[in-house]
Design a protein around this motif. Sequence first.
Motif, PDB file in Angstrom:
ATOM      1  N   ARG A  52      -6.379 -12.190   7.829  1.00 10.34           N
ATOM      2  CA  ARG A  52      -7.090 -10.975   7.399  1.00 10.34           C
ATOM      3  C   ARG A  52      -6.079  -9.841   7.697  1.00 10.34           C
ATOM      4  NH1 ARG A  52     -11.781 -12.084   9.778  1.00 10.34           N
ATOM      5  NH2 ARG A  52     -12.631 -12.873   7.848  1.00 10.34           N
ATOM      6  N   LYS A  53      -5.596  -9.660   8.770  1.00 11.00           N
ATOM      7  CA  LYS A  53      -4.484  -8.555   9.009  1.00 11.00           C
ATOM      8  C   LYS A  53      -3.640  -8.404   7.937  1.00 11.00           C
ATOM      9  CE  LYS A  53      -1.444  -6.804  12.626  1.00 11.00           C
ATOM     10  NZ  LYS A  53      -0.866  -7.198  13.889  1.00 11.00           N
ATOM     11  N   THR A  54      -2.934  -9.369   7.449  1.00 13.12           N
ATOM     12  CA  THR A  54      -2.056  -9.354   6.289  1.00 13.12           C
ATOM     13  C   THR A  54      -2.844  -8.874   5.299  1.00 13.12           C
ATOM     14  OG1 THR A  54      -0.657 -11.206   7.194  1.00 13.12           O
ATOM     15  CG2 THR A  54      -0.374 -10.698   4.913  1.00 13.12           C
ATOM     16  N   TYR A  55      -3.741  -9.240   4.760  1.00 14.88           N
ATOM     17  CA  TYR A  55      -4.485  -9.100   3.406  1.00 14.88           C
ATOM     18  C   TYR A  55      -5.064  -7.624   3.644  1.00 14.88           C
ATOM     19  CZ  TYR A  55      -5.175 -13.595   1.584  1.00 14.88           C
ATOM     20  OH  TYR A  55      -4.601 -14.780   1.189  1.00 14.88           O
ATOM     21  N   GLU A  56      -5.539  -6.959   4.898  1.00 17.22           N
ATOM     22  CA  GLU A  56      -5.781  -5.703   5.043  1.00 17.22           C
ATOM     23  C   GLU A  56      -4.845  -4.741   4.640  1.00 17.22           C
ATOM     24  OE1 GLU A  56      -8.676  -3.953   5.583  1.00 17.22           O
ATOM     25  OE2 GLU A  56      -9.881  -5.798   5.552  1.00 17.22           O
ATOM     26  N   ARG A  57      -3.390  -5.107   5.314  1.00 18.14           N
ATOM     27  CA  ARG A  57      -2.232  -4.326   5.062  1.00 18.14           C
ATOM     28  C   ARG A  57      -1.879  -4.018   3.490  1.00 18.14           C
ATOM     29  NH1 ARG A  57       2.114  -7.035   8.252  1.00 18.14           N
ATOM     30  NH2 ARG A  57       3.439  -5.500   7.230  1.00 18.14           N
ATOM     31  N   LEU A  58      -1.919  -5.417   3.020  1.00 17.43           N
ATOM     32  CA  LEU A  58      -1.785  -5.403   1.334  1.00 17.43           C
ATOM     33  C   LEU A  58      -2.471  -4.687   0.725  1.00 17.43           C
ATOM     34  CD1 LEU A  58      -0.074  -7.001  -0.771  1.00 17.43           C
ATOM     35  CD2 LEU A  58      -1.947  -8.614  -0.597  1.00 17.43           C
ATOM     36  N   VAL A  59      -3.783  -4.479   0.855  1.00  8.58           N
ATOM     37  CA  VAL A  59      -4.703  -3.825   0.045  1.00  8.58           C
ATOM     38  C   VAL A  59      -4.600  -2.300   0.430  1.00  8.58           C
ATOM     39  CG1 VAL A  59      -6.403  -5.597  -0.679  1.00  8.58           C
ATOM     40  CG2 VAL A  59      -6.666  -4.306   1.250  1.00  8.58           C
ATOM     41  N   ALA A  60      -4.169  -2.014   1.748  1.00  9.63           N
ATOM     42  CA  ALA A  60      -4.111  -0.560   2.126  1.00  9.63           C
ATOM     43  C   ALA A  60      -2.733  -0.223   1.652  1.00  9.63           C
ATOM     44  CB  ALA A  60      -3.911  -0.544   3.618  1.00  9.63           C
ATOM     45  N   GLN A  61      -1.594  -0.799   1.482  1.00  8.34           N
ATOM     46  CA  GLN A  61      -0.541  -0.452   0.699  1.00  8.34           C
ATOM     47  C   GLN A  61      -0.642  -0.324  -1.035  1.00  8.34           C
ATOM     48  OE1 GLN A  61       2.386   0.259   2.663  1.00  8.34           O
ATOM     49  NE2 GLN A  61       3.158   1.154   0.590  1.00  8.34           N
ATOM     50  N   PHE A  62      -1.315  -1.150  -1.384  1.00  6.69           N
ATOM     51  CA  PHE A  62      -1.364  -1.324  -2.829  1.00  6.69           C
ATOM     52  C   PHE A  62      -3.047  -1.234  -3.108  1.00  6.69           C
ATOM     53  CE2 PHE A  62       2.131  -3.743  -1.892  1.00  6.69           C
ATOM     54  CZ  PHE A  62       3.020  -2.969  -2.738  1.00  6.69           C
ATOM     55  N   PRO A  63      -3.627   0.034  -2.727  1.00  6.24           N
ATOM     56  CA  PRO A  63      -5.309   0.090  -2.862  1.00  6.24           C
ATOM     57  C   PRO A  63      -5.579  -0.150  -4.494  1.00  6.24           C
ATOM     58  CG  PRO A  63      -4.317   2.287  -2.371  1.00  6.24           C
ATOM     59  CD  PRO A  63      -3.186   1.249  -2.221  1.00  6.24           C
ATOM     60  N   SER A  64      -4.998   0.225  -5.144  1.00 10.56           N
ATOM     61  CA  SER A  64      -5.208   0.007  -6.791  1.00 10.56           C
ATOM     62  C   SER A  64      -5.062  -1.001  -7.485  1.00 10.56           C
ATOM     63  CB  SER A  64      -4.761   1.348  -7.566  1.00 10.56           C
ATOM     64  OG  SER A  64      -3.571   1.278  -7.504  1.00 10.56           O
ATOM     65  N   SER A  65      -4.339  -2.253  -6.660  1.00  4.08           N
ATOM     66  CA  SER A  65      -4.195  -3.405  -7.318  1.00  4.08           C
ATOM     67  C   SER A  65      -5.052  -4.403  -7.192  1.00  4.08           C
ATOM     68  CB  SER A  65      -2.709  -4.030  -6.516  1.00  4.08           C
ATOM     69  OG  SER A  65      -2.671  -5.417  -7.157  1.00  4.08           O
ATOM     70  N   GLY A  66      -5.614  -4.602  -8.527  1.00  7.28           N
ATOM     71  CA  GLY A  66      -7.000  -5.489  -8.568  1.00  7.28           C
ATOM     72  C   GLY A  66      -6.400  -7.029  -8.198  1.00  7.28           C
ATOM     73  N   ARG A  67      -5.106  -7.292  -8.544  1.00  8.60           N
ATOM     74  CA  ARG A  67      -4.704  -8.646  -8.099  1.00  8.60           C
ATOM     75  C   ARG A  67      -4.717  -8.940  -6.860  1.00  8.60           C
ATOM     76  NH1 ARG A  67       1.423  -9.610  -8.130  1.00  8.60           N
ATOM     77  NH2 ARG A  67       1.476 -11.667  -7.024  1.00  8.60           N
ATOM     78  N   PHE A  68      -4.342  -7.872  -5.873  1.00 11.02           N
ATOM     79  CA  PHE A  68      -4.186  -7.929  -4.433  1.00 11.02           C
ATOM     80  C   PHE A  68      -5.542  -8.272  -3.678  1.00 11.02           C
ATOM     81  CE2 PHE A  68       0.250  -6.216  -4.400  1.00 11.02           C
ATOM     82  CZ  PHE A  68       0.679  -7.425  -4.992  1.00 11.02           C
ATOM     83  N   TRP A  69      -6.684  -7.301  -4.346  1.00 11.90           N
ATOM     84  CA  TRP A  69      -8.009  -7.447  -3.841  1.00 11.90           C
ATOM     85  C   TRP A  69      -8.527  -8.717  -4.067  1.00 11.90           C
ATOM     86  CZ3 TRP A  69     -10.493  -4.298  -0.652  1.00 11.90           C
ATOM     87  CH2 TRP A  69      -9.944  -3.039  -0.391  1.00 11.90           C
ATOM     88  N   LYS A  70      -8.265  -9.223  -5.486  1.00 15.52           N
ATOM     89  CA  LYS A  70      -8.875 -10.555  -5.710  1.00 15.52           C
ATOM     90  C   LYS A  70      -8.407 -11.747  -4.904  1.00 15.52           C
ATOM     91  CE  LYS A  70      -8.926 -13.542  -9.659  1.00 15.52           C
ATOM     92  NZ  LYS A  70      -8.194 -14.636  -9.367  1.00 15.52           N
ATOM     93  N   LEU A  71      -7.047 -11.591  -4.407  1.00 13.33           N
ATOM     94  CA  LEU A  71      -6.534 -12.365  -3.494  1.00 13.33           C
ATOM     95  C   LEU A  71      -7.312 -12.721  -2.194  1.00 13.33           C
ATOM     96  CD1 LEU A  71      -2.625 -11.966  -3.837  1.00 13.33           C
ATOM     97  CD2 LEU A  71      -3.953 -14.217  -4.576  1.00 13.33           C
ATOM     98  N   TYR A  72      -7.627 -11.288  -1.658  1.00 12.18           N
ATOM     99  CA  TYR A  72      -8.361 -10.995  -0.383  1.00 12.18           C
ATOM    100  C   TYR A  72      -9.582 -11.702  -0.539  1.00 12.18           C
ATOM    101  CZ  TYR A  72      -9.627  -8.288   3.963  1.00 12.18           C
ATOM    102  OH  TYR A  72     -10.244  -7.934   5.111  1.00 12.18           O
ATOM    103  N   ILE A  73     -10.421 -11.020  -1.489  1.00 10.02           N
ATOM    104  CA  ILE A  73     -11.636 -11.413  -1.694  1.00 10.02           C
ATOM    105  C   ILE A  73     -11.713 -12.872  -1.671  1.00 10.02           C
ATOM    106  CG2 ILE A  73     -13.668 -11.679  -3.427  1.00 10.02           C
ATOM    107  CD1 ILE A  73     -12.642  -8.411  -3.951  1.00 10.02           C
ATOM    108  N   GLU A  74     -10.912 -13.819  -2.701  1.00  5.69           N
ATOM    109  CA  GLU A  74     -10.938 -15.025  -2.681  1.00  5.69           C
ATOM    110  C   GLU A  74     -10.698 -15.872  -1.180  1.00  5.69           C
ATOM    111  OE1 GLU A  74      -9.609 -15.748  -7.425  1.00  5.69           O
ATOM    112  OE2 GLU A  74      -8.129 -15.797  -5.737  1.00  5.69           O
ATOM    113  N   ALA A  75      -9.941 -15.334  -0.546  1.00  6.86           N
ATOM    114  CA  ALA A  75      -9.748 -15.677   0.872  1.00  6.86           C
ATOM    115  C   ALA A  75     -11.151 -15.788   1.647  1.00  6.86           C
ATOM    116  CB  ALA A  75      -8.560 -15.120   1.532  1.00  6.86           C
TER     117      ALA A  75
END
Length: 97
Positions: A52-75
């Motif tokens: 979760r910490k990695t995903y949180e950092r990822l979407v914080a760095q790329f907040p408009s990236s639907g691809r990265f949000w999708k990865l986080y949500i799927e996890a």
Amino acid sequence: MSGEGTAGDQTAEYVPEKVKKAEKKLEENPYDLDAWSILIREAQNQPIDKARKTYERLVAQFPSSGRFWKLYIEAEVNIFTFFSYITFHRILSLYFL
């Protein structure tokens, strides 16, 4: 004393060298997609509590990236689905077995 060699150090998790290198690259350039790819692959192989910490950092760095949000949500959904599956089978076994 600085606390080096304490019992807490013995329980520290192993961090692969590639992850350490990726983290160092991100310190230099937080938009390095190759480094993020390494961290994402590592996160996908971990329980969500650790990833979760990695995903949180990822979407914080790329907040408009639907691809990265999708990865986080799927996890997150995968763990929910797994527990829902277990609960469903427990209910079935209580009433139908």
